[in-house]
Design a protein around this motif. Structure first.
Motif, mmCIF file in Angstrom:
data_model
loop_
_atom_site.group_PDB
_atom_site.id
_atom_site.type_symbol
_atom_site.label_atom_id
_atom_site.label_comp_id
_atom_site.label_asym_id
_atom_site.label_seq_id
_atom_site.Cartn_x
_atom_site.Cartn_y
_atom_site.Cartn_z
ATOM 1 N N ILE A 11 -37.961 -25.365 -29.358
ATOM 2 C CA ILE A 11 -38.073 -26.132 -28.108
ATOM 3 C C ILE A 11 -39.539 -26.178 -27.698
ATOM 4 O O ILE A 11 -40.265 -25.186 -27.801
ATOM 5 C CB ILE A 11 -37.186 -25.520 -26.989
ATOM 6 N N ASN A 58 -42.886 -32.919 -23.041
ATOM 7 C CA ASN A 58 -42.294 -34.213 -23.380
ATOM 8 C C ASN A 58 -43.358 -35.277 -23.636
ATOM 9 O O ASN A 58 -43.312 -36.383 -23.097
ATOM 10 C CB ASN A 58 -41.315 -34.703 -22.300
ATOM 11 N N TYR A 76 -30.965 -22.186 -22.427
ATOM 12 C CA TYR A 76 -30.296 -23.259 -23.175
ATOM 13 C C TYR A 76 -30.120 -22.857 -24.637
ATOM 14 O O TYR A 76 -29.046 -23.051 -25.220
ATOM 15 C CB TYR A 76 -31.118 -24.546 -23.058
ATOM 16 N N THR A 84 -33.044 -28.569 -31.891
ATOM 17 C CA THR A 84 -32.211 -27.427 -31.507
ATOM 18 C C THR A 84 -30.771 -27.724 -31.905
ATOM 19 O O THR A 84 -30.359 -28.887 -31.979
ATOM 20 C CB THR A 84 -32.273 -27.166 -29.996
ATOM 21 N N LYS A 114 -32.922 -33.032 -24.440
ATOM 22 C CA LYS A 114 -32.210 -32.478 -25.610
ATOM 23 C C LYS A 114 -32.291 -33.454 -26.775
ATOM 24 O O LYS A 114 -31.830 -34.594 -26.703
ATOM 25 C CB LYS A 114 -30.760 -32.196 -25.232
ATOM 26 N N ARG A 115 -32.908 -32.973 -27.873
ATOM 27 C CA ARG A 115 -33.049 -33.813 -29.067
ATOM 28 C C ARG A 115 -32.589 -33.046 -30.298
ATOM 29 O O ARG A 115 -31.645 -32.255 -30.212
ATOM 30 C CB ARG A 115 -34.497 -34.287 -29.196
ATOM 31 N N SER A 141 -34.012 -22.964 -34.364
ATOM 32 C CA SER A 141 -34.124 -23.977 -33.311
ATOM 33 C C SER A 141 -35.494 -23.861 -32.650
ATOM 34 O O SER A 141 -36.015 -22.753 -32.467
ATOM 35 C CB SER A 141 -33.027 -23.782 -32.267
ATOM 36 N N THR A 191 -36.651 -31.220 -29.028
ATOM 37 C CA THR A 191 -36.108 -30.822 -27.736
ATOM 38 C C THR A 191 -37.254 -30.229 -26.924
ATOM 39 O O THR A 191 -38.037 -29.420 -27.425
ATOM 40 C CB THR A 191 -34.995 -29.774 -27.915
ATOM 41 N N THR A 192 -37.383 -30.624 -25.662
ATOM 42 C CA THR A 192 -38.558 -30.221 -24.896
ATOM 43 C C THR A 192 -38.249 -30.167 -23.409
ATOM 44 O O THR A 192 -37.220 -30.677 -22.957
ATOM 45 C CB THR A 192 -39.722 -31.192 -25.174
#
Length: 332
Positions: A272, A276, A171, A331, A327-328, A270, A288-289
């Motif tokens: 990750i 969560n 990603y 990133t 997705k937050r 970015s 983002t996780t």
């Protein structure tokens, strides 16, 4: 003076043997008699002697849960899922925290055996050969959560950690991030943590990018590992524009240390995370996780274990649950 089983029998107008059958859920007692006994138990506030009862039934209705880090937001959610199911089936839970210490894990396994638990839900920080041999030696029914043994001899509930981090890394790569760093626990660990690095390595190599040892840091799942990893990367003078973290706590440490150095997330780097945790959704920037269903992992494992204890066949020996990239804002 404590209420005895004789008092319950006298109040219900039945024999001690009948009370014992009700307590042990033996079906030969009719519903009217069972109600008289349960009403007497409630009125007299009778609590059975678990040790005495276990000597007769060879069961204590108690399950041990062994976790490596009670301070993590991830493991308590697994425990909550397991405990909710255990309550439905009237099992009690003994919780043990190993602090990532294999010796402490072995000691807790012995203690749980001495306590005559009926089974164990085991989240391992090592799952080495000695641990597996001890589980076999103690002959306690065990379900693994988050990881599984190499030979697949013990039932397990996991996600595909290799694929999860592979997808998370891809990603980032698809976003144009090419100079990737990794922070995790142990490069060659035979558990979920080793699998997470394997997923990172696979994605990087398949994309034709290079792995740089100066941009890898192995320590723990805690916030400090994120701080220390960033310090190492910056001091190496190597360029990096993305960091893959084996936990959300690591990601938080990474973001804070980058902020201290006036490195912007996500414009410059970015980040990750993994798991969560709730904090990841309210941290700044929101992280983002990779989400794994921690509550479901606990509840599925407990249902498996209770089936085993009741000598019922498992539909599956190894459950691999779904994961999802959330997705937050950390990133691009």
């Amino acid at each position: 003076m404590a209420t005895s089983i004789k008092d319950v029998a006298r109040e219900a107008g039945v024999s001690i043997a009948t009370v014992s059958r009700v307590l042990n859920d033996i079906d030969v007692v009719n519903e009217d008699t069972k109600k008289r006994v349960t009403d007497a138990i409630k009125m007299l506030k009778y609590r059975p002697n678990i040790v005495a009862r276990s000597l007769k039934t060879q069961r204590t209705k108690t399950i041990g849960i062994l976790i490596p880090d009670i301070s993590s937001q991830f493991y308590p959610e697994i425990v909550r899922g397991a405990e909710d199911v255990s309550n439905i089936y009237d099992y009690n839970v003994i919780l043990c925290n190993s602090d990532f210490d294999p010796e402490k894990e072995k000691e807790y396994l012995r203690v749980l055996s001495e306590k005559m638990v009926d089974g164990i839900i085991y989240m391992s920080s090592s799952l080495n050969e000695e641990i597996l041999e001890l589980i076999t030696e103690l002959n306690i029914r065990t379900v693994l959560v988050e990881t599984k043994d190499e030979k697949g001899t013990l039932p397990s509930v996991t996600i595909d950690n290799v694929s999860a981090v592979y997808d998370g890394t891809k990603y980032l790569i698809e976003k144009g991030i090419k100079k990737l760093a990794f922070i995790g626990v142990e490069e060659n660990a035979k558990n979920a943590w080793g699998d997470r690095f394997a997923g990172f390595k696979k994605a990087v190599e398949e994309s034709g990018l290079s792995l740089d040892e100066d941009l890898m840091h192995f320590d723990s799942l805690k916030v400090k590992a994120g701080f220390d990893g960033v310090v190492k990367f910056v001091e190496s003078k190597k360029e990096f524009d993305g960091i893959v973290c084996a936990s959300d706590e690591i990601a938080m440490g990474v973001i804070n240390e980058l902020r201290e150095r006036n490195i912007n997330v996500p414009d410059d780097v970015s980040v990750i995370g993994f798991n969560n945790n709730f904090t990841a959704s309210i941290f700044y920037p929101k992280i983002t996780t990779i989400s794994q269903p921690s509550y479901d992992m606990g509840s599925v494992a407990m249902r498996m274990l209770i089936k085993m204890l009741n000598k019922k066949e498992l539909e599956q020996e190894h459950y691999v649950l779904d994961y999802e990239i959330i997705k937050r804002n950390s990133t691009k």
